[in-house]
Design a protein around this motif. Structure first.
Motif, PDB file in Angstrom:
ATOM      1  N   ALA A   1       0.818  -1.207   0.000  1.00 44.89           N
ATOM      2  CA  ALA A   1       0.000   0.000   0.000  1.00 44.89           C
ATOM      3  C   ALA A   1       0.847   1.250   0.000  1.00 44.89           C
ATOM      4  CB  ALA A   1      -0.908  -0.007   1.211  1.00 44.89           C
ATOM      5  N   LEU A   2       1.947   1.226   0.745  1.00 43.65           N
ATOM      6  CA  LEU A   2       2.646   2.477   0.973  1.00 43.65           C
ATOM      7  C   LEU A   2       4.066   2.511   0.432  1.00 43.65           C
ATOM      8  CD1 LEU A   2       1.554   3.275   4.615  1.00 43.65           C
ATOM      9  CD2 LEU A   2       0.748   4.312   2.539  1.00 43.65           C
ATOM     10  N   GLY A   3       4.499   1.473  -0.166  1.00 44.03           N
ATOM     11  CA  GLY A   3       5.860   1.541  -0.684  1.00 44.03           C
ATOM     12  C   GLY A   3       6.891   1.265   0.398  1.00 44.03           C
ATOM     13  N   ALA A   4       8.113   1.250  -0.006  1.00 44.23           N
ATOM     14  CA  ALA A   4       9.177   0.861   0.918  1.00 44.23           C
ATOM     15  C   ALA A   4       9.657   2.039   1.741  1.00 44.23           C
ATOM     16  CB  ALA A   4      10.340   0.281   0.120  1.00 44.23           C
ATOM     17  N   LEU A   5      10.323   1.712   2.839  1.00 42.67           N
ATOM     18  CA  LEU A   5      10.893   2.751   3.689  1.00 42.67           C
ATOM     19  C   LEU A   5      12.253   3.144   3.144  1.00 42.67           C
ATOM     20  CD1 LEU A   5      10.208   1.426   7.268  1.00 42.67           C
ATOM     21  CD2 LEU A   5       9.276   3.489   6.239  1.00 42.67           C
ATOM     22  N   PRO A   6      12.639   4.360   3.439  1.00 46.45           N
ATOM     23  CA  PRO A   6      14.009   4.734   3.063  1.00 46.45           C
ATOM     24  C   PRO A   6      15.002   3.867   3.841  1.00 46.45           C
ATOM     25  CG  PRO A   6      12.871   6.572   4.118  1.00 46.45           C
ATOM     26  CD  PRO A   6      11.905   5.455   4.041  1.00 46.45           C
ATOM     27  N   SER A   7      16.058   3.511   3.203  1.00 43.59           N
ATOM     28  CA  SER A   7      17.006   2.628   3.892  1.00 43.59           C
ATOM     29  C   SER A   7      18.406   3.194   3.839  1.00 43.59           C
ATOM     30  CB  SER A   7      16.987   1.247   3.246  1.00 43.59           C
ATOM     31  OG  SER A   7      17.300   1.378   1.875  1.00 43.59           O
ATOM     32  N   GLY A   8      19.140   2.807   4.795  1.00 38.74           N
ATOM     33  CA  GLY A   8      20.537   3.262   4.849  1.00 38.74           C
ATOM     34  C   GLY A   8      21.380   2.155   5.442  1.00 38.74           C
ATOM     35  N   SER A   9      22.484   2.516   5.981  1.00 45.72           N
ATOM     36  CA  SER A   9      23.355   1.450   6.507  1.00 45.72           C
ATOM     37  C   SER A   9      22.924   1.080   7.906  1.00 45.72           C
ATOM     38  CB  SER A   9      24.801   1.931   6.505  1.00 45.72           C
ATOM     39  OG  SER A   9      24.933   2.885   7.532  1.00 45.72           O
ATOM     40  N   LEU A  10      23.308  -0.100   8.302  1.00 47.29           N
ATOM     41  CA  LEU A  10      22.940  -0.559   9.631  1.00 47.29           C
ATOM     42  C   LEU A  10      23.639   0.244  10.712  1.00 47.29           C
ATOM     43  CD1 LEU A  10      22.748  -4.445   9.351  1.00 47.29           C
ATOM     44  CD2 LEU A  10      20.937  -2.813   9.776  1.00 47.29           C
ATOM     45  N   THR A  11      24.857   0.709  10.410  1.00 45.10           N
ATOM     46  CA  THR A  11      25.594   1.471  11.407  1.00 45.10           C
ATOM     47  C   THR A  11      24.847   2.743  11.761  1.00 45.10           C
ATOM     48  OG1 THR A  11      27.116   1.379   9.564  1.00 45.10           O
ATOM     49  CG2 THR A  11      28.063   1.451  11.780  1.00 45.10           C
ATOM     50  N   ILE A  12      24.385   3.393  10.724  1.00 47.59           N
ATOM     51  CA  ILE A  12      23.653   4.631  10.995  1.00 47.59           C
ATOM     52  C   ILE A  12      22.432   4.334  11.845  1.00 47.59           C
ATOM     53  CG2 ILE A  12      22.421   6.557   9.965  1.00 47.59           C
ATOM     54  CD1 ILE A  12      24.154   6.432   7.601  1.00 47.59           C
ATOM     55  N   GLU A  13      21.773   3.246  11.508  1.00 51.27           N
ATOM     56  CA  GLU A  13      20.572   2.888  12.254  1.00 51.27           C
ATOM     57  C   GLU A  13      20.907   2.678  13.726  1.00 51.27           C
ATOM     58  OE1 GLU A  13      18.723  -0.635  10.776  1.00 51.27           O
ATOM     59  OE2 GLU A  13      16.745  -0.043  11.503  1.00 51.27           O
ATOM     60  N   ALA A  14      21.977   1.929  13.967  1.00 55.09           N
ATOM     61  CA  ALA A  14      22.341   1.644  15.348  1.00 55.09           C
ATOM     62  C   ALA A  14      22.737   2.919  16.076  1.00 55.09           C
ATOM     63  CB  ALA A  14      23.478   0.640  15.373  1.00 55.09           C
ATOM     64  N   THR A  15      23.493   3.785  15.396  1.00 52.80           N
ATOM     65  CA  THR A  15      23.915   5.032  16.038  1.00 52.80           C
ATOM     66  C   THR A  15      22.716   5.883  16.417  1.00 52.80           C
ATOM     67  OG1 THR A  15      25.624   4.985  14.344  1.00 52.80           O
ATOM     68  CG2 THR A  15      25.615   6.866  15.846  1.00 52.80           C
ATOM     69  N   SER A  16      21.775   5.992  15.467  1.00 53.02           N
ATOM     70  CA  SER A  16      20.584   6.800  15.738  1.00 53.02           C
ATOM     71  C   SER A  16      19.835   6.256  16.932  1.00 53.02           C
ATOM     72  CB  SER A  16      19.688   6.810  14.499  1.00 53.02           C
ATOM     73  OG  SER A  16      18.420   7.268  14.853  1.00 53.02           O
ATOM     74  N   GLU A  17      19.714   4.933  16.989  1.00 57.73           N
ATOM     75  CA  GLU A  17      18.972   4.354  18.115  1.00 57.73           C
ATOM     76  C   GLU A  17      19.662   4.653  19.418  1.00 57.73           C
ATOM     77  OE1 GLU A  17      18.754   0.260  17.189  1.00 57.73           O
ATOM     78  OE2 GLU A  17      17.540   0.666  15.405  1.00 57.73           O
ATOM     79  N   LEU A  18      20.972   4.554  19.376  1.00 56.50           N
ATOM     80  CA  LEU A  18      21.745   4.787  20.596  1.00 56.50           C
ATOM     81  C   LEU A  18      21.522   6.213  21.084  1.00 56.50           C
ATOM     82  CD1 LEU A  18      23.400   2.568  21.769  1.00 56.50           C
ATOM     83  CD2 LEU A  18      25.459   3.706  20.942  1.00 56.50           C
ATOM     84  N   ILE A  19      21.639   7.148  20.161  1.00 59.84           N
ATOM     85  CA  ILE A  19      21.534   8.551  20.568  1.00 59.84           C
ATOM     86  C   ILE A  19      20.130   8.859  21.086  1.00 59.84           C
ATOM     87  CG2 ILE A  19      21.627  10.932  19.760  1.00 59.84           C
ATOM     88  CD1 ILE A  19      23.835  10.155  17.897  1.00 59.84           C
ATOM     89  N   SER A  20      19.113   8.356  20.387  1.00 57.82           N
ATOM     90  CA  SER A  20      17.760   8.692  20.848  1.00 57.82           C
ATOM     91  C   SER A  20      17.451   7.998  22.168  1.00 57.82           C
ATOM     92  CB  SER A  20      16.723   8.340  19.793  1.00 57.82           C
ATOM     93  OG  SER A  20      16.756   6.966  19.532  1.00 57.82           O
ATOM     94  N   SER A  21      17.939   6.784  22.354  1.00 59.74           N
ATOM     95  CA  SER A  21      17.722   6.136  23.648  1.00 59.74           C
ATOM     96  C   SER A  21      18.385   6.942  24.740  1.00 59.74           C
ATOM     97  CB  SER A  21      18.322   4.729  23.660  1.00 59.74           C
ATOM     98  OG  SER A  21      17.885   4.030  22.537  1.00 59.74           O
ATOM     99  N   GLY A  22      19.611   7.409  24.429  1.00 57.16           N
ATOM    100  CA  GLY A  22      20.308   8.236  25.398  1.00 57.16           C
ATOM    101  C   GLY A  22      19.501   9.478  25.733  1.00 57.16           C
ATOM    102  N   ALA A  23      18.928  10.094  24.717  1.00 57.89           N
ATOM    103  CA  ALA A  23      18.136  11.303  24.949  1.00 57.89           C
ATOM    104  C   ALA A  23      16.946  10.990  25.837  1.00 57.89           C
ATOM    105  CB  ALA A  23      17.673  11.891  23.614  1.00 57.89           C
ATOM    106  N   ALA A  24      16.302   9.879  25.586  1.00 61.47           N
ATOM    107  CA  ALA A  24      15.121   9.527  26.390  1.00 61.47           C
ATOM    108  C   ALA A  24      15.532   9.341  27.846  1.00 61.47           C
ATOM    109  CB  ALA A  24      14.480   8.260  25.840  1.00 61.47           C
ATOM    110  N   ILE A  25      16.585   8.581  28.044  1.00 63.93           N
ATOM    111  CA  ILE A  25      16.999   8.305  29.425  1.00 63.93           C
ATOM    112  C   ILE A  25      17.460   9.596  30.091  1.00 63.93           C
ATOM    113  CG2 ILE A  25      18.684   7.062  30.835  1.00 63.93           C
ATOM    114  CD1 ILE A  25      18.502   4.810  28.864  1.00 63.93           C
TER     115      ILE A  25
END
Lengths: 626, 170, 102
Positions: free
Chosen positions: A493-517
């Motif tokens: 229905a909506l097409g694919a998500l933008p994709s990038g490298s796994l490293t970027i994904e992991a880094t982003s998750e790390l930073i946002s988790s840090g921000a939340a905590i």
């Protein structure tokens, strides 16, 4: 099985009609049953209807035409429903969360006199929302759109005897109306340029006829965005949502957290092909989303009313959804919508438990130490709050929010600044929601509680809490070793998500988790460790001027009042005598004058009548003879 | 023949004039009877003896007599009519005379020129009229009898005098 | 018999009719108004008979007969009404009966 699709909106509609007509005369239990069961049944039917899609059997869209609505030349909209993965998700969320909230309300609204009216309106709302998400063409969608707007008005002003509630309802309606007007113009534009409002057909013709970045699709997309901004309470039309908290808490949970305010998100997602043809508008969507999530995050930090904090939180989270849409990560936005529906409804319902227990007390500063008295509410609130803040791994909010942030970073439509705005927002989110939790549930007990929740209020809370935790399992990112099942489901229905490298994904998750905590930690420091602050709930390090500015939503209400409301009232005041009415009163005067003239001829005397008769004969004869 | 016509015409006009200007009711009615008689003579000259007779018998003999009876019944009231010079001011007459004059003028305009005069005329006697009445105009005769019945019943009802009837009916 | 031109008869009828109109409009006494109406009816009848004689058919006389019948019925009912009126209002002034005024 899929032929039962039409039943899904019809059952709540039938409940509305029944309750509207004979609701007053039915006993409470009957009203509760008629109010709750149809929506629950719709949910069941929705699961059944959606099963071919859920099991992966098919992903072809299914259209069910009921009848032809209009026929004007070539324009022949029908009352038709459209089932595809996107509408499956929307329908399941609406009916699922809706039925849980209705179950909750059977107990929450128990002491209210207008029991049947409440359930009638709620069912009408659910029916309208289902029409909106299941609509096959934009006209049916608009029908649902207007329906939910009206029900929102009716339900915000549910306790109409207090004029403040009426004003809040009016404000909601008028502000969203501005958006609706823009949307209607957009629909006209689409219709006149492309000749149809059937969504699949519309999308095909649009891509065929219009080039990317052309004026017309940008105009149409911008107008539709106007409608979405109004309904979804984004900048600049977000001023109605905090005041809409005047309605009963289940209303806030259903309409202003889980469903109606996400109608704008659904609209943009559904029309994503059109928005892809207008990159400028898409960027605008992302910017609006980011700015809104930031300013309402700040506003939520300083509120005193428990529901207002949640209202600003809703505005902020929808900002995230808009951000997701704006970077063309459509499935990410829809995922966040689903998770948000779970934990935001849970937050409102749990807040409802607190309000109910404290006998309608909304002020955070008058609450405290409720952890011991209302453990059930505390734990559910904690789970929901953590999900909202995006507490890593354990909660569903983490997955959806991170997906959006990651997409913002890597998408061709996105960028670093958008991502950064989102991260700051995560910080703010953790801050305000845990400020609320610490103020309400920790510290010393200020007020004794009255009522404890019973089973009908507890079950929905438990279900939603579970969903808030496991909801993330639908979309575990690859960096954590999972499969993105949700976005795969929505891909047709909506097409694919933008994709990038796994490293970027992991880094982003790390930073946002840090921000939340970090946000949670700061809230802990300010509100748990230093009880002095608790007395006025203010933020220690922030200047008071700024806090007051955030409290009034960055002055938008004041601005609108000065710019729009006052001039209008002034003009209306000048026009007291109503010059537009003059021609009609003149007409009236002419009629009266004529009447007086004719009245004089009715003397009642025969001799006068004889004169008139002879005179008439003379005139007639002269016409014939001469 | 024509001389008699014109003399009767003048008599009719003068008599009718006196009808409308007379103050005394009975005098007016008598003048009208004179007028009716002269019109009957005119009918004779036109070759319609049947209607001439009917004019005298029915119109002058029955209808005007009815009028006279009613006038007698209302005697006291009409005595005073003589004293009321109402409507005898010249000003009152201008309007009606003007209206009637316009009407008459229009009709004169229509009637002024007649077609070529006939060579001769014959008398149309009662026989011819009777054949016409019982022939083509039979329906009209029946309807006229309805009319008379209605008039009879109406006059009877309106003329009733007993106290109960007046209490019941408006 | 000699023929009398039709338009002369019609002119006479018109004059009589006009006199009847004047009488109807000028007099206020109900009885006189009824008499004026009779004058008008008579004039109309004269016109019919004259026309019938001109066209040498009995139709004119038949029409006059009908007019006569109608006049009889009308007069009887009308006079009964006049009596009623007098009984009610104790006057024969037509302008006295103006309850229907607006």
């Amino acid at each position: 099985m899929r032929e039962l699709l039409w039943l899904i909106p019809i059952l709540p509609l039938a409940a509305y009609v029944t309750l509207g007509v004979i609701g007053r005369r039915l006993p409470r239990w009957a009203v509760a049953v008629i109010g709750f069961v149809p929506v629950a049944a719709s949910c069941g039917i929705a699961v059944a209807v959606a099963s071919p899609y859920l099991s992966g059997q098919t992903s072809e869209p299914y259209v069910q035409v009921l009848w032809s609505w209009l026929q004007v030349g070539e324009f022949q909209p029908q009352i038709a429903f459209y089932l595809d993965p996107l509408s499956v998700v929307m329908t399941l969320v609406v009916t699922g969360v809706g039925s849980l909230i209705l179950l909750y309300s059977t107990e929450y609204m128990d002491e209210d006199e207008e029991y049947s009216r409440f359930f009638a309106y709620m069912n009408l709302f659910v029916a309208s929302m289902l029409t909106l998400v299941l609509g096959e063409n934009l006209l049916v969608l608009f029908l649902g759109w207007e329906g939910v707007g009206m029900c929102s008005y009716l339900l915000i002003g549910f306790w109409y005897k207090d004029p403040d509630n009426g004003r809040a309802a009016q404000k909601a309606f008028i502000v969203t109306r501005v958006g609706d007007a823009a949307m209607l113009v957009g629909l006209f534009l689409l219709l006149s340029e492309l000749g149809t409002l059937h969504i699949p057909l519309l999308m095909d013709r649009a891509t065929a006829q219009w080039a990317v970045g052309a004026g017309l699709p940008s105009a149409a997309a911008a107008l539709l965005l106007g409608g979405a901004v109004g309904k979804s309470a984004q900048l600049p039309l977000q001023v109605w949502l905090p005041d809409a908290m005047a309605g009963p808490t289940p209303v806030s949970a259903l309409i202003h957290a889980a469903t109606m305010v996400t109608a704008g998100v659904y609209l943009i997602a559904r029309m994503h092909t059109l928005f892809l043809l207008a990159p400028i508008v898409l960027l605008l969507v992302a910017i609006i989303g980011t700015v809104t999530l930031l300013i309402s995050g700040f506003s939520a930090l300083v509120q005193r009313d428990i529901k207002r904090v949640l209202a600003y939180s809703t505005i902020s989270q929808i900002g995230y959804m808009f951000l997701g849409l704006g970077v063309a990560a459509w499935s990410a936005a829809i995922l966040h919508f689903m998770e948000h529906a779970f934990f935001k409804a849970l937050l409102f319902l749990a807040a409802g438990v607190v309000i109910h227990a404290l006998d309608d007390e909304h002020d955070l500063l008058k609450m405290g130490g409720l952890r011991k008295r209302l453990p059930f509410a505390f734990w559910t609130f904690l789970i929901a709050g953590a999900a909202l803040a995006g507490f890593p791994i354990l909660t569903s909010g983490f997955y959806s929010k991170d997906l959006i942030l990651y997409s913002a970073l890597v998408s061709s439509h996105g960028g670093f600044w958008l991502w950064l705005g989102g991260v700051v927002g995560v910080l703010l989110t953790g801050g305000y929601i845990f400020r609320l939790i610490f103020l309400a549930f920790f510290g010393e007990l200020r007020r004794e509680i009255g009522r404890l929740p019973r089973i009908r209020m507890k079950i929905p809370l438990i279900v939603l809490a579970v969903l808030s935790i496991v909801g993330g399992l639908f979309q575990i990112p690859r960096s954590l070793g999972g499969t993105p099942r949700f976005s795969n489901f929505l891909k047709p229905a909506l097409g694919a998500l933008p994709s990038g490298s796994l490293t970027i994904e992991a880094t982003s998750e790390l930073i946002s988790s840090g921000a939340a905590i970090l946000g949670i930690f700061i809230a802990y420091l300010w509100f748990l460790r230093r009880p002095k602050q608790v007395s006025h709930g203010a933020l220690p390090a922030v200047p008071e001027m700024l806090q007051r500015y955030w409290f009034v939503d960055w002055g938008l209400d004041w601005l609108y009042d000065r710019v729009f409301v006052r001039p209008f009232v002034y003009i209306a005041h000048i026009n007291r005598k109503d010059i537009v009415d003059r021609p009609f009163r003149r007409l009236e005067w002419i009629m009266a004058w004529t009447w007086r003239g004719f009245r004089i001829t009715q003397t009642g005397r025969v001799s006068w009548y004889a004169v008139c008769v002879i005179g008439g004969v003379v005139v007639l004869l002269s016409m014939v003879v001469l | 023949m024509t001389v008699i016509f014109y003399i009767s015409a003048i008599v009719a006009i003068i008599a009718t004039l006196r009808v409308i200007t007379c103050a005394h009711a009975v005098h007016a009615l008598l003048y009208f009877i004179v007028s009716l008689f002269s019109v009957a003579v005119i009918f004779f000259t036109l070759g319609a003896p049947f209607v001439a007779a009917l004019e005298v018998i029915i119109y002058a003999g029955a209808i005007m007599v009815l009028f006279l009876f009613v006038v007698m019944l209302l005697g006291h009231e009409l005595e005073d009519a003589r004293r009321q010079r109402v409507g005898f001011r010249p000003g009152d007459w201008i309007g009606p005379v003007l209206l009637a004059a316009i009407l008459a003028g229009e009709l004169f305009y229509v009637f002024w020129s007649s077609g070529p005069p006939r060579a001769a005329a014959s008398v149309i006697g009662p026989r011819a009229v009777g054949l016409s009445l019982f022939g083509p105009y039979l329906l009209g005769v029946e309807i006229a009898s309805f009319l008379l019945l209605a008039g009879l019943v109406g006059a009877y009802h309106l003329g009733r005098r007993d106290e109960d009837a007046e209490a019941q009916s408006p | 018999m000699t023929v009398i031109p039709l338009n002369h008869v019609l002119i006479l009828a018109t004059i009589l009719f006009g006199l009847g109109i004047v009488g109807l409009l000028v007099r206020r006494n109900v009885i006189f108004m009824l008499v004026s109406i009779e004058v008008m009816l008579n004039a109309a009848g004269l016109a019919f008979v004259g026309a019938g004689a001109h066209w040498q058919s009995a139709d004119g006389q038949v029409m006059f007969l009908f007019i006569l019948t109608m006049a009889a019925a009308e007069v009887s009912v009308g006079l009964a009404l006049v009596l009623r009126l007098y009984h009610q209002l104790h006057t024969l002034d037509a302008d006295a009966a103006d309850l229907m005024k607006a």
